[in-house]
Design an enzyme around this catalytic site. Sequence first.
Site, PDB file in Angstrom:
ATOM      1  N   LYS A  16     -14.310 -12.295  54.423  1.00 31.90           N
ATOM      2  CA  LYS A  16     -14.098 -11.280  53.507  1.00 31.90           C
ATOM      3  C   LYS A  16     -12.598 -10.940  53.953  1.00 31.90           C
ATOM      4  O   LYS A  16     -12.123 -10.801  54.994  1.00 31.90           O
ATOM      5  CB  LYS A  16     -14.633  -9.980  53.504  1.00 31.90           C
ATOM      6  CG  LYS A  16     -14.511  -9.056  52.555  1.00 31.90           C
ATOM      7  CD  LYS A  16     -15.770  -8.033  52.668  1.00 31.90           C
ATOM      8  CE  LYS A  16     -15.444  -6.546  51.801  1.00 31.90           C
ATOM      9  NZ  LYS A  16     -16.439  -5.822  51.959  1.00 31.90           N
ATOM     10  N   SER A  74     -18.298  -4.269  47.429  1.00 33.92           N
ATOM     11  CA  SER A  74     -17.022  -5.041  47.528  1.00 33.92           C
ATOM     12  C   SER A  74     -17.015  -6.407  47.954  1.00 33.92           C
ATOM     13  O   SER A  74     -15.916  -6.921  48.082  1.00 33.92           O
ATOM     14  CB  SER A  74     -16.131  -4.136  48.486  1.00 33.92           C
ATOM     15  OG  SER A  74     -16.503  -3.949  49.730  1.00 33.92           O
ATOM     16  N   SER A  79     -22.015  -2.817  50.435  1.00 31.52           N
ATOM     17  CA  SER A  79     -21.024  -3.850  50.011  1.00 31.52           C
ATOM     18  C   SER A  79     -21.507  -5.111  50.335  1.00 31.52           C
ATOM     19  O   SER A  79     -21.074  -6.224  49.808  1.00 31.52           O
ATOM     20  CB  SER A  79     -19.534  -3.533  50.612  1.00 31.52           C
ATOM     21  OG  SER A  79     -18.935  -2.772  49.643  1.00 31.52           O
TER      22      SER A  79
END
Length: 483
Positions: free
Chosen positions: A65, A140, A164
Amino acid sequence: MKDLSLLEIIENIKSKKITSKEVWNYFVWRIEKYDEKLWAFNFVNKDWFKENDNSILAWVPLWIKDIFCEKWVPTTGSSKMLENFIPPYDATVIKKLKEAWMSSIGKVNMDEFAMWSTWWNSAFRPTWNPWDLTRISWGSSSGSASWVSAWLIPAALGTDTGWSLRQPASMCNVVWFRPSYWRNSRYWVMPMASSLDCPWTITKTVRDAWLLYEIMNWHDKLENTSIEVKDIIDPKIWETKNLKWVKVWLPKEYFEEWLDIWVKQTILKAIEKLKELWAEIVDISLPMTKYAVAAYYIIVPAEVSTNLWRLDWLRYWYSSNKPYNDMQEFYMHNRWEWLWVEAQRRSVLWAYVLSAWFYDSYFKKACQIRTLIIEDFKKAFEKVDVIVSPVSPNVAWKIWQNLNDPLKDYLADAYTIPASLAWLPGISVPAWFTKSEDNEKKLLPVWLQILTSQFSEQKLLEVANVFEKATWYAKQNPQWFED
Ligand code: GLN
């Protein structure tokens, strides 16, 4: 190769059936072929490859990420603000992975600085859900979940503050795992809300989650919330076939109000499966649950905005071209020009809940509620081994659904937030597939969240592994990603 789990890929490399270079090239090829449909990456390290066949894991690729700093690799937090930022350090977790011969093949998309949940908060572009390209992948950690789900990569790193990892993983049919908060190192991971952030993994199987846990579970002296708890997961847990020893708690608050009927039916089916596996189901209550969302959305904006102030538009690249008369105007232009809407909203909330006038009635009260939620869970785990619940009250939304309704977005966190506030470890397993709410033919994944007390990760992995082995749902992938 796409069907292999991370563990199987490593075993194949070790037994010299495939080379790590072949693995690397295969996934780069697959990503180039399919990513135009998913839009998941921010940066691909195509040319990077090191071969070292004597090593144990010989450079297995992972996706990271875009919130984990990696030395000399662009790291943006999916924010315009940091579009050209190249960190001079590796985050501790990246270092640990490199020591185990796992390397980042690139950086994946996310919501800006991990805020919000429904993908469109990335400053660059949205990432789609491979199960249905008219639906969102959630966030996210949207890029991480979307790619592991489409089997474009065997595993990825994400972060979980409120949900997330959990929501995107579950909407995309892949395993998320998050150990106790105190086992994490957040060193050089861009902070969102520091008292909740947990950097951890998205994988295809429970055993892959364990493999990465063994590498990343590390007492980091550079991180002042990381504490030393040395324990080793007993390999016998992989032999367990039933859940005769397990008392499962079904908190009734998680099955009320806003739980979508399709999701409810699917979760109840999964509970039946748990009973077939001999788990004892106990039905009691977690009374503080109903205050969790409100407490979270006071504590988190306060922490988020405190962390965002380091981006003062003097030390980083972007700054507004608009003329300004004083420093206040300079900050105003930059803040509104370069931050996305959710970061702006949280900055305003922060100023309000921490202000001298309202501190006691909002921030202090929210912290008190957090303590009561922790107590709730403590009492629960005196009586049961694990708690199960849905991950989300709904299936993945259509791209246009609830676009301008932040409250709907916040409420969708209701089942994951209490455990985050209480620093608990959790994992998810696929419950089953369901029809979408608009009754289309497409099937969408629904996942079961399993929580346990702090530092009892072994119990979690054992329960999740028995459930995963007894079902076949995690082996599914969206049909159109063949080859
Ligand atoms: N929806 C939550 C939020 O916006 C989840 C964020 C997260 O876990 N990083 O705060």
